[in-house]
Every structure is written in C-alpha cells, then in structure tokens.
Design a protein around this motif. Structure first.
Motif, PDB file in Angstrom:
ATOM      1  N   PRO A 163      -4.797  56.795 -32.703  1.00 61.85           N
ATOM      2  CA  PRO A 163      -5.787  57.279 -31.734  1.00 61.85           C
ATOM      3  C   PRO A 163      -6.128  58.749 -31.944  1.00 61.85           C
ATOM      4  N   ILE A 164      -7.358  59.088 -31.583  1.00 65.33           N
ATOM      5  CA  ILE A 164      -7.790  60.483 -31.577  1.00 65.33           C
ATOM      6  C   ILE A 164      -8.373  60.785 -30.208  1.00 65.33           C
ATOM      7  N   CYS A 165      -7.971  61.911 -29.649  1.00 61.96           N
ATOM      8  CA  CYS A 165      -8.469  62.358 -28.352  1.00 61.96           C
ATOM      9  C   CYS A 165      -9.442  63.494 -28.561  1.00 61.96           C
ATOM     10  N   PHE A 166     -10.722  63.199 -28.354  1.00 66.60           N
ATOM     11  CA  PHE A 166     -11.721  64.259 -28.327  1.00 66.60           C
ATOM     12  C   PHE A 166     -11.720  64.797 -26.902  1.00 66.60           C
ATOM     13  N   PHE A 167     -11.655  66.123 -26.768  1.00 63.07           N
ATOM     14  CA  PHE A 167     -11.626  66.670 -25.416  1.00 63.07           C
ATOM     15  C   PHE A 167     -12.391  67.975 -25.338  1.00 63.07           C
ATOM     16  N   ASP A 168     -12.776  68.304 -24.114  1.00 60.52           N
ATOM     17  CA  ASP A 168     -13.469  69.555 -23.852  1.00 60.52           C
ATOM     18  C   ASP A 168     -12.938  70.126 -22.548  1.00 60.52           C
ATOM     19  N   LEU A 169     -12.896  71.452 -22.504  1.00 59.37           N
ATOM     20  CA  LEU A 169     -12.431  72.166 -21.323  1.00 59.37           C
ATOM     21  C   LEU A 169     -13.540  73.053 -20.781  1.00 59.37           C
ATOM     22  N   GLU A 170     -13.598  73.157 -19.485  1.00 54.95           N
ATOM     23  CA  GLU A 170     -14.368  74.206 -18.824  1.00 54.95           C
ATOM     24  C   GLU A 170     -13.318  75.082 -18.159  1.00 54.95           C
ATOM     25  N   THR A 222      -7.134  82.775 -23.336  1.00 58.23           N
ATOM     26  CA  THR A 222      -6.209  81.635 -23.212  1.00 58.23           C
ATOM     27  C   THR A 222      -4.911  82.002 -22.501  1.00 58.23           C
ATOM     28  N   MET A 223      -4.592  83.283 -22.458  1.00 62.76           N
ATOM     29  CA  MET A 223      -3.347  83.698 -21.816  1.00 62.76           C
ATOM     30  C   MET A 223      -3.505  83.856 -20.304  1.00 62.76           C
ATOM     31  N   LYS A 224      -4.668  84.278 -19.831  1.00 61.40           N
ATOM     32  CA  LYS A 224      -4.809  84.532 -18.394  1.00 61.40           C
ATOM     33  C   LYS A 224      -5.767  83.578 -17.678  1.00 61.40           C
ATOM     34  N   ASP A 225      -6.738  83.034 -18.395  1.00 60.88           N
ATOM     35  CA  ASP A 225      -7.700  82.156 -17.748  1.00 60.88           C
ATOM     36  C   ASP A 225      -7.133  80.749 -17.602  1.00 60.88           C
ATOM     37  N   ARG A 226      -7.798  79.940 -16.788  1.00 62.63           N
ATOM     38  CA  ARG A 226      -7.301  78.606 -16.458  1.00 62.63           C
ATOM     39  C   ARG A 226      -8.388  77.556 -16.631  1.00 62.63           C
ATOM     40  N   ILE A 227      -7.956  76.330 -16.779  1.00 58.41           N
ATOM     41  CA  ILE A 227      -8.860  75.186 -16.904  1.00 58.41           C
ATOM     42  C   ILE A 227      -9.363  74.795 -15.511  1.00 58.41           C
ATOM     43  N   VAL A 228     -10.684  74.520 -15.422  1.00 53.53           N
ATOM     44  CA  VAL A 228     -11.262  74.014 -14.181  1.00 53.53           C
ATOM     45  C   VAL A 228     -11.765  72.581 -14.335  1.00 53.53           C
ATOM     46  N   SER A 256     -12.697  73.381 -30.900  1.00 47.85           N
ATOM     47  CA  SER A 256     -11.405  73.034 -30.298  1.00 47.85           C
ATOM     48  C   SER A 256     -10.233  73.727 -30.973  1.00 47.85           C
ATOM     49  N   ASN A 257     -10.297  73.944 -32.282  1.00 44.54           N
ATOM     50  CA  ASN A 257      -9.173  74.602 -32.953  1.00 44.54           C
ATOM     51  C   ASN A 257      -9.015  76.042 -32.500  1.00 44.54           C
ATOM     52  N   SER A 258     -10.126  76.716 -32.242  1.00 45.16           N
ATOM     53  CA  SER A 258     -10.080  78.130 -31.865  1.00 45.16           C
ATOM     54  C   SER A 258      -9.898  78.352 -30.378  1.00 45.16           C
ATOM     55  N   PHE A 259     -10.370  77.430 -29.555  1.00 42.14           N
ATOM     56  CA  PHE A 259     -10.312  77.668 -28.111  1.00 42.14           C
ATOM     57  C   PHE A 259      -9.614  76.568 -27.313  1.00 42.14           C
ATOM     58  N   ASP A 260     -10.135  75.361 -27.363  1.00 43.28           N
ATOM     59  CA  ASP A 260      -9.651  74.314 -26.455  1.00 43.28           C
ATOM     60  C   ASP A 260      -8.180  73.964 -26.662  1.00 43.28           C
ATOM     61  N   PRO A 318      -5.680  75.875 -28.100  1.00 47.22           N
ATOM     62  CA  PRO A 318      -4.808  76.941 -27.595  1.00 47.22           C
ATOM     63  C   PRO A 318      -4.786  77.034 -26.062  1.00 47.22           C
ATOM     64  N   MET A 319      -5.943  76.851 -25.416  1.00 49.94           N
ATOM     65  CA  MET A 319      -5.995  76.901 -23.949  1.00 49.94           C
ATOM     66  C   MET A 319      -5.183  75.760 -23.346  1.00 49.94           C
ATOM     67  N   LEU A 320      -5.313  74.566 -23.907  1.00 54.39           N
ATOM     68  CA  LEU A 320      -4.569  73.415 -23.400  1.00 54.39           C
ATOM     69  C   LEU A 320      -3.064  73.613 -23.579  1.00 54.39           C
ATOM     70  N   VAL A 321      -2.670  74.115 -24.735  1.00 54.15           N
ATOM     71  CA  VAL A 321      -1.242  74.383 -24.994  1.00 54.15           C
ATOM     72  C   VAL A 321      -0.688  75.349 -23.953  1.00 54.15           C
ATOM     73  N   GLU A 322      -1.438  76.403 -23.646  1.00 56.23           N
ATOM     74  CA  GLU A 322      -0.983  77.389 -22.654  1.00 56.23           C
ATOM     75  C   GLU A 322      -0.867  76.773 -21.270  1.00 56.23           C
ATOM     76  N   GLU A 323      -1.830  75.935 -20.891  1.00 54.08           N
ATOM     77  CA  GLU A 323      -1.756  75.286 -19.579  1.00 54.08           C
ATOM     78  C   GLU A 323      -0.540  74.359 -19.498  1.00 54.08           C
ATOM     79  N   PHE A 324      -0.286  73.616 -20.559  1.00 53.80           N
ATOM     80  CA  PHE A 324       0.910  72.775 -20.568  1.00 53.80           C
ATOM     81  C   PHE A 324       2.161  73.641 -20.459  1.00 53.80           C
TER      82      PHE A 324
END
Length: 177
Positions: free
Chosen positions: A8-15, A21-27, A95-99, A101-107
C-alpha cells in the motif's frame, strides 16, 4: 492508477498553522490509501491545533479557529492514524520537504514514533522538477512561446528574465513590489 506498487501507498496532504515543522501544527489531514490491487480508502480529519491559526494560514486553506475549536487534537488520532498508515509507502506534493517532516513531528509530540524505514517516497513536486526544466531558456519558451536566442549573454538573459516576469504578472496576477 498507473503507478505499480507492491504494498500500500498512502498519499496524504496536510493543512497547517504555518510552515515551521517544529512549532506549527496540523489543522487538517487527508489520506488516500491505495492498495496493490487498486482498491482505495480515504480518511480526512479536521484537527484542533491547540494554538491559534494565523490569519495568513486561514487565508490559504480556509480553516479557522472556530471550525476546529471542538475537533479532537492530533494526539487523539495519532495511534489509529499510525496503524492505518502502517508500513505503507508515502506520497504527496512537496511531501518529502514538508508534509512528512511535519507529520513526523506531530507523531513525536504525541509520543509515537512514525517509522520512516523501509518505505518508498513519491513526491510529485520532485518528479515535476525533474521533468520541467528550470533553465532560463526553457522557462522563457514556456511563458513567451519564443526561443531565447543568445542565452548566456548577460544583457539578453536579464531582458528575458524581465519578459518572463511580465508574463508571470499577466498570467498569475502578482502584485506590484
């Protein structure tokens, strides 16, 4: 889907509340999981970021503090989302540059290690950068439908740059500086 996959492959997008990525959060997160047999599943969640959403971010994605005030936080979704994405490959746009890393930080903030080992990554923006030349002559041709004669002459190059900018303003409506 034309992409041949073995798992499986998960295509995903974050707002998000911003681009740090260190201080902002996913909405908001949306995930489309595609299986090797072609079947698809999708999930989409609005998330309370536990911080104000800056107006500049809301202007981009349209999500306001009021819209997420009663939504669960990322940590409420983290365990199930980690299990859902499992060891799937990952894909998205930038996704490699932003989504990712942001997801990893949220986890990480939720106390969950999102394992990145043994995955393939499909970043459509990276593919686009490989197939769409950023060379001045090529960009000039895309915007003007003309061939840049005399490239690498400084005056010709800067004249072409100004012509590209004029076309970008006309096409995309960039504001004055």
């Amino acid at each position: 889907m034309k992409l041949k996959i073995n798992k499986p492959i998960c295509f995903f997008d974050l707002e998000t509340t911003g681009v740090d990525t260190m201080k902002d959060r996913i909405v908001e997160i949306a995930v489309i999981k595609i299986f090797p047999n072609g079947n698809r599943e999708s999930k989409k969640y609005l998330i309370n970021p536990e911080m104000p959403i800056p107006k500049e971010a809301s202007d981009v994605h349209g999500i306001t503090d009021e819209m997420v005030a009663d939504c669960p936080t990322f940590s409420k979704y983290a365990k199930n989302l980690n299990e859902y994405m499992g060891d799937s490959d990952l894909g998205g746009y930038n996704s490699n540059s932003f989504d990712i890393p942001m997801l990893v930080e949220e986890f990480k903030r939720s106390g969950i290690v999102f394992d990145l080992k043994n995955r393939n990554y499909v970043d459509v923006l990276n593919i686009e950068k490989q197939v769409s030349s950023r060379k001045l002559g090529d960009v000039y041709s895309r915007y003007t439908d003309k061939i840049l004669e005399g490239a690498h002459d400084a005056l010709i190059d800067i004249e072409a740059t100004i012509e590209i900018l004029d076309n970008q303003i006309e096409k995309h409506g960039y504001p004055a500086v």
